[in-house]
Write an enzyme that holds these catalytic residues in place. Structure first.
Site, short mmCIF file in Angstrom:
data_model
loop_
_atom_site.label_atom_id
_atom_site.label_comp_id
_atom_site.label_asym_id
_atom_site.label_seq_id
_atom_site.Cartn_x
_atom_site.Cartn_y
_atom_site.Cartn_z
N THR A 70 0.81 -1.22 0.00
CA THR A 70 0.00 0.00 0.00
C THR A 70 0.84 1.27 0.00
OG1 THR A 70 -1.70 -1.18 1.21
CG2 THR A 70 -1.80 1.20 1.32
N THR B 96 4.28 -9.45 14.80
CA THR B 96 3.08 -10.05 14.20
C THR B 96 2.17 -8.91 13.78
OG1 THR B 96 3.23 -11.92 15.71
CG2 THR B 96 1.08 -11.54 14.73
N THR C 178 2.98 -21.87 20.45
CA THR C 178 1.68 -21.56 21.03
C THR C 178 0.84 -20.64 20.13
OG1 THR C 178 0.48 -20.53 22.87
CG2 THR C 178 2.69 -19.69 22.45
#
Ligand code: ASN
Length: 343
Positions: free
Chosen positions: A16, A168, A279
């Site tokens: 973008t 993340t 996890t």
């Protein structure tokens, strides 16, 4: 010490950030990055020299794959000696995956590689692109005693600099799109640019910079959910040429204790398939053996991902499988930090 300005290479891969609004038609279109300095005159005010290079066909980052990672890493390696730092403009959707993979591919990196992008195009009036771009260039230019302050792959977004392989993407709407739950921020941009020196990666080895291009994609990722079936797990584990599987488990590395599940994993491990426990939680660590629901995983030889992100686990796995690490060594190598990706 010389007065030479730091030399920064800006690598445009797409996303973008690199789109501009055509004010006549209102549509977003790709930006000719050779005109970057014309579009953002502020860049002339920075105390560094900037050159730009673009992928031949810039992409939306959802189309990224390991071939592109090799291309980006090669651009850095080819220009490694000529620049003091690198800023990689990349779509935000998969930026954490690319930053993680590159952290393993660029071995013994001693210069900054700063990934950044934006939630709104650089031509948009409310864009976050300019601040992200300008501060990323400043971060990549930071020098102390003639050496770069940042000597690792990192990600700058919305006033924060993170270790790339700890990040993340957590939000598709907010400007603050990234988080690093298991490692503190490397720097924060406010009135001053505050660097948290004690968290920066410093390699003890004086070994020269080395590009690792070999990535093995014979892997799979399984996210556990209550009700996952034997047929699903079994079909994934029977994938041709499969060498390793990341299992996203619950909490601190827990899974169902159903005997079909443990048997399938145990047989896969006996066949030489590496199973990694990561996890699903955004923060915290796998601790196999803490609960009954993980002690069997430990017993059958599942590898602990500790507090690694899934993004970094994927890159590390492709990298280690590409390095021909022996079966005996694989578990120890995976469980040991290579470049700050796990604690
Ligand atoms: N789809 C875009 C990309 O990842 C999203 C962005 O850059 N904000 O390329």
């Amino acid at each position: 010490m010389t007065d030479k300005k730091p030399n920064i290479l800006l690598v445009y891969t797409g996303g973008t950030i690199g789109m501009v609004k055509d004010f006549k038609t209102g549509t977003l279109k790709a930006f000719n990055f050779n005109n970057l300095l014309k579009q953002i005159p502020e860049l002339h005010l920075l105390a560094c020299d900037i050159n730009t290079i673009s992928l031949e066909e810039p992409i939306d980052s959802s189309n990224i794959n390991p071939d592109y990672w090799v291309k980006i890493a090669e651009i850095i390696a080819d220009h490694y000696d000529d620049y003091d730092g690198f800023v990689i403009l990349h779509g935000s959707d998969t930026m954490s995956y690319t930053a993680s993979a590159l952290s393993f591919m660029l071995e013994n990196l001693k210069k900054p590689v700063v990934f950044t992008g934006a939630q709104l195009p650089i031509g948009d009036l409310r864009t976050d692109a300019k601040e992200n771009l300008i501060t990323s260039i400043q971060v990549a230019s930071l020098q102390e005693h003639g050496k770069p302050v940042i000597q690792e792959v990192c990600l700058y977004f919305e006033y924060k600099l993170y270790r790339g392989n700890r990040t993340t993407k957590v939000n598709a709407e907010n400007f603050q799109a990234f988080r690093s739950y298991n490692y503190p921020e490397l720097a924060e941009s406010g009135v001053h640019l505050k660097v948290n020196h004690k968290y920066l990666l410093r390699r003890k080895s004086e070994a020269p910079f080395k590009l690792n291009k070999s990535l093995d994609t014979n892997i799979a990722l399984i996210k556990l959910y209550p009700g996952i079936s034997e047929a699903v797990i079994s079909s994934i584990l029977n994938t041709a040429n499969l060498k390793a599987v990341i299992i996203e488990t619950f909490g601190s590395g827990n899974s169902t204790t159903a005997s079909w599940f443990i048997n399938l994993l145990s047989n896969a491990i006996k066949k030489g398939i590496h199973i990694i426990n990561v996890t699903q939680c955004l923060g915290g660590s796998v601790i196999m053996g803490q609960y009954e629901t993980s002690s069997q995983l430990k017993k059958i030889g599942v590898i602990s991902g500790k507090d690694i992100t899934t993004e970094a686990a994927l890159g590390k796995l492709m990298h280690l499988l590409g390095q021909d690490v022996s079966d005996n060594q694989f578990k120890t190598k995976f469980e040991t930090s290579l470049c700050g990706e796990l604690s």
